[in-house]
Design a protein around this motif. Structure first.
Motif, PDB file in Angstrom:
ATOM      1  N   ARG A   1     -19.045 -64.379   2.169  1.00 53.96           N
ATOM      2  CA  ARG A   1     -18.633 -65.007   3.417  1.00 53.96           C
ATOM      3  C   ARG A   1     -17.214 -64.558   3.722  1.00 53.96           C
ATOM      4  NH1 ARG A   1     -21.596 -66.556   7.204  1.00 53.96           N
ATOM      5  NH2 ARG A   1     -20.931 -68.370   8.336  1.00 53.96           N
ATOM      6  N   ARG A   2     -16.969 -64.080   4.932  1.00 56.04           N
ATOM      7  CA  ARG A   2     -15.645 -63.619   5.340  1.00 56.04           C
ATOM      8  C   ARG A   2     -15.241 -64.268   6.646  1.00 56.04           C
ATOM      9  NH1 ARG A   2     -14.972 -57.480   3.469  1.00 56.04           N
ATOM     10  NH2 ARG A   2     -16.177 -57.637   1.580  1.00 56.04           N
ATOM     11  N   LYS A   3     -13.924 -64.300   6.886  1.00 53.10           N
ATOM     12  CA  LYS A   3     -13.374 -64.843   8.127  1.00 53.10           C
ATOM     13  C   LYS A   3     -12.520 -63.781   8.787  1.00 53.10           C
ATOM     14  CE  LYS A   3     -12.598 -69.693   8.475  1.00 53.10           C
ATOM     15  NZ  LYS A   3     -11.690 -70.794   8.339  1.00 53.10           N
ATOM     16  N   THR A   4     -12.482 -63.809  10.103  1.00 52.81           N
ATOM     17  CA  THR A   4     -11.635 -62.890  10.845  1.00 52.81           C
ATOM     18  C   THR A   4     -11.000 -63.624  12.023  1.00 52.81           C
ATOM     19  OG1 THR A   4     -11.526 -60.727  11.918  1.00 52.81           O
ATOM     20  CG2 THR A   4     -13.502 -62.030  12.327  1.00 52.81           C
TER      21      THR A   4
ATOM     22  N   THR B   1     -11.139 -67.709  15.571  1.00 45.13           N
ATOM     23  CA  THR B   1     -11.601 -67.326  14.244  1.00 45.13           C
ATOM     24  C   THR B   1     -13.117 -67.415  14.211  1.00 45.13           C
ATOM     25  OG1 THR B   1     -11.380 -69.583  13.430  1.00 45.13           O
ATOM     26  CG2 THR B   1      -9.528 -68.118  13.042  1.00 45.13           C
ATOM     27  N   ARG B   2     -13.708 -66.550  13.420  1.00 46.96           N
ATOM     28  CA  ARG B   2     -15.152 -66.614  13.236  1.00 46.96           C
ATOM     29  C   ARG B   2     -15.471 -66.171  11.823  1.00 46.96           C
ATOM     30  NH1 ARG B   2     -17.825 -61.712  13.459  1.00 46.96           N
ATOM     31  NH2 ARG B   2     -16.534 -60.023  14.246  1.00 46.96           N
ATOM     32  N   SER B   3     -16.609 -66.595  11.344  1.00 50.04           N
ATOM     33  CA  SER B   3     -17.062 -66.250   9.999  1.00 50.04           C
ATOM     34  C   SER B   3     -18.261 -65.331  10.102  1.00 50.04           C
ATOM     35  CB  SER B   3     -17.483 -67.508   9.241  1.00 50.04           C
ATOM     36  OG  SER B   3     -16.394 -68.369   9.094  1.00 50.04           O
ATOM     37  N   TYR B   4     -18.399 -64.476   9.103  1.00 48.44           N
ATOM     38  CA  TYR B   4     -19.564 -63.598   9.023  1.00 48.44           C
ATOM     39  C   TYR B   4     -19.820 -63.287   7.558  1.00 48.44           C
ATOM     40  CZ  TYR B   4     -16.162 -59.803   8.438  1.00 48.44           C
ATOM     41  OH  TYR B   4     -15.155 -59.002   7.977  1.00 48.44           O
TER      42      TYR B   4
END
Length: 146
Positions: free
Chosen positions: A89-92, A80-83
């Motif tokens: 702020r989003r996570k994928t 998982t990473r955030s951007y």
């Protein structure tokens, strides 16, 4: 301690995008379409699209050999990473691949060096006979208590 391993087979939906990080590390991403059977008989198939990330030598090999539409097996781990996008702020969740293998009956041709395993020794022992199939299941129309 947990185990984080995923192995999926699907078609390349979005072709490889190769780039170099600011530190000069090669990376290549692509989208994998994995189709699963319908939830109900006669219903539509369900396709999941997964983002796959490769690094270093594997990224270079994927960029050189894989193209849109190819059927591949991807092995690796979920990451998982955030951007931030549009101030939010989003996570994928992505698959960080350790191996990408074209489905053609060939051995694994693309793999990160740190994940390579030594070949297992071949024994001269005779092959075992396969076990007999299990007997047919009992009547499954009984109510199940859950």
């Amino acid at each position: 301690m947990g185990i984080n391993h995923i192995s999926v087979m699907g078609h390349i939906a979005r072709g490889p995008e190769f780039r170099m990080t600011p530190n000069g590390v090669p990376t290549c991403t692509f989208s994998l379409a994995v189709t699963r059977p319908p939830r109900q008989e006669g219903g539509p198939e369900i396709t999941d699209y997964m983002r796959v990330v490769t690094w270093r030598q594997l990224a270079e090999k994927v960029n050189e050999t894989v193209q849109k539409g190819a059927l591949v097996v991807v092995e690796g781990r979920l990451s998982t990473r955030s951007y931030e996008k549009d101030g939010q702020r989003r996570k994928t969740v992505e698959i960080e691949a350790s191996a990408v293998s074209p489905v053609s009956g060939a051995a694994r041709v693309m793999e990160e060096p740190e994940f390579e395993q030594e070949p297992e020794p071949v024994s001269a022992a005779p092959a075992r006979k396969p076990a007999a199939p299990p007997p047919p299941a009992a009547d499954l129309d009984d109510e199940i208590p859950f």
